[in-house]
Write an enzyme that holds these catalytic residues in place. Structure first.
Site, PDB file in Angstrom:
ATOM      1  N   LYS A   1       2.245  26.391  40.516  1.00  0.00           N
ATOM      2  CA  LYS A   1       0.955  25.687  40.643  1.00  0.00           C
ATOM      3  C   LYS A   1      -0.032  26.280  39.663  1.00  0.00           C
ATOM      4  CE  LYS A   1      -1.458  29.169  42.848  1.00  0.00           C
ATOM      5  NZ  LYS A   1      -2.427  30.011  42.158  1.00  0.00           N
TER       6      LYS A   1
ATOM      7  N   ASP B   1      -1.357  30.806  49.962  1.00  0.00           N
ATOM      8  CA  ASP B   1      -0.957  29.665  49.126  1.00  0.00           C
ATOM      9  C   ASP B   1       0.271  28.942  49.680  1.00  0.00           C
ATOM     10  OD1 ASP B   1      -2.932  30.488  47.416  1.00  0.00           O
ATOM     11  OD2 ASP B   1      -1.587  31.241  45.860  1.00  0.00           O
TER      12      ASP B   1
END
Ligand code: C5P
Length: 304
Positions: free
Chosen positions: A12, A156
């Site tokens: 990401k 996350d």
């Protein structure tokens, strides 16, 4: 059930990352635009090697026995630098899902993402382990239970869990990062990643953030509203509040960013707590030309 399972765990970037003063729980509330990028670790899951070739009834019984009695999870990793014990988040994710026991279960992890680079590699692997095991055992658990495991593993991990379950690519993440509001972006830019090969410690960057004056507030931008913008209009809107503390701990990284901005003639941002830097293009050919220019100066790049 239960065939071997194979999953890709994407990286990401944080296109935008606002960080607010630390809370009583020791975490910093944040507001961030997360986007997956096409750089993947690959994970394979299967019940112990001893069972290869045995009939499916044995495999089903073994799967049931693992759920009851627990597994001896054997993690094999392509990167010899990475530990395969409990310090690896992928193994911790396996034992968040399963009890420890003696029935062998193999997870192989092919690493392509650099560790400590702000690309969420460990968190993405952990989410893939939760989903991979759940598929191996016939999708037993409701999303809420997987999500509760995810947030205990790391801030996350819930974003990547959403990606694995629903295929989402973009989300606004708030709380400590675990409150995930997915949205459909109007445009997918070409991302040029610059990998300085520097391991940055996330807790150290947050501690340095605490020692510096709080960054100015700019409200709560509508990331989905920004998503149709072409690269050169979007880049000046983007911001990462962890850049000043990361560059103050690693001045070379700040200098590299300034140097890249000059060479590329466009804004370069950092993802997460670093060290990976990125910029955006609308066109792959332009990104490739920029990458080969940087590669001539020994800067490692990836287009995702
Ligand atoms: O949740 P995760 O394990 O990724 O966090 C690593 C460290 O980063 C935490 O121990 C904390 O020091 C810091 N952190 C934070 N605020 C967040 C996320 C992480 O202070 N929202």
């Amino acid at each position: 059930m239960p065939d071997p399972v194979r999953l890709q765990a994407p990286a990401k970037i944080n296109l935008h990352l606002r960080v607010f003063p630390v809370g009583a729980d020791g975490f910093h509330p944040l507001r961030s635009w997360f986007r997956t990028v096409a750089l993947f670790d690959e994970l394979n899951f299967r019940l112990g090697k001893e069972l290869d070739g045995s009939d499916s009834l044995d495999l089903i019984e073994t799967a049931l026995a693992i759920v009851e009695e627990g597994a001896d999870v054997r993690l094999a990793c392509s990167d010899p630098e990475l530990a395969t014990d409990d310090s690896n988040l992928a193994l911790r994710a396996a034992y968040a899902y399963l009890k420890r026991g003696s029935i062998p279960l193999d997870i192989s992890l092919d690493k392509h993402m650099p560790a400590g680079g702000g690309l969420g590699g460990g968190s993405s692997d952990a989410a893939a382990v939760l989903v991979g095991l759940d598929r191996l055992f016939g999708c037993r658990l409701p999303f809420a239970e997987l999500a509760a495991m995810a947030v205990r593993l790391g801030s996350d991990v819930p974003f990547f869990l959403h990606h694995q379950i629903d295929g989402i690519t973009d989300a606004t993440c708030t709380g400590r990062g675990e409150i995930v509001q997915p949205f459909e972006p109007a445009r997918r830019h070409v991302v040029l990643l610059i990998l300085p090969g520097l391991h940055v410690s996330t807790p150290a960057v947050y501690r340095q953030f605490d020692a510096m004056p709080p960054p100015p507030d700019d409200g709560a931008p509508d990331f989905q509203g920004w998503s149709p913008l072409p690269a050169l209009e979007l880049l000046p809107l983007l911001r990462n509040d962890l850049e000043p503390p990361a560059f103050s701990l690693h001045p070379d990284l700040g200098r590299l960013r300034a140097d890249l901005e000059q060479r590329l003639g466009r804004i370069v941002r950092m993802t997460g707590s670093g060290s990976t830097l990125f910029t955006l293009f609308d066109d792959r050919t332009d990104a490739e030309a920029a990458a080969s220019g940087l590669n001539r100066h020994n800067v490692r790049t990836l287009i995702a």
